[in-house]
Enzyme design. Sequence first.
Site, PDB file in Angstrom:
ATOM      1  N   ARG A  19      34.374  24.746 -10.972  1.00 53.25           N
ATOM      2  CA  ARG A  19      33.698  23.468 -10.743  1.00 53.25           C
ATOM      3  C   ARG A  19      34.446  22.607  -9.730  1.00 53.25           C
ATOM      4  NH1 ARG A  19      33.382  20.897 -16.202  1.00 53.25           N
ATOM      5  NH2 ARG A  19      35.214  22.172 -16.437  1.00 53.25           N
ATOM      6  N   ASN A  37      29.337  23.421 -16.152  1.00 54.40           N
ATOM      7  CA  ASN A  37      29.334  24.653 -16.936  1.00 54.40           C
ATOM      8  C   ASN A  37      28.124  24.630 -17.848  1.00 54.40           C
ATOM      9  OD1 ASN A  37      31.728  25.658 -15.898  1.00 54.40           O
ATOM     10  ND2 ASN A  37      32.979  24.865 -17.560  1.00 54.40           N
TER      11      ASN A  37
END
Length: 92
Positions: A19, A37
Amino acid sequence: MRHAERLTISGRVQGVGYRAWAVAAAQRKGLEGWVRNRRDGTVELLAIGEREAIDALATACRAGPPGADVERVERAPAQDDGTEGFGQRPTE
């Protein structure tokens, strides 16, 4: 004109800094949107901006950061949700 696409990245992509890497990669390409996520083990990304920049990000997502093992990047048209900037969102 802003174009929007949703990318779903699967493989070993959680717990490897994916990320944070995606935020930096998208910002370098001048894109807006978000990354998060998902509980199923994938990473979901909404990219908003120039089509060529989204294509470049999708290509980069196939490699990801060191430690990631990307199996697949799925792309789908998406709605521009008006997001400004590019950041991380909570797991969904």
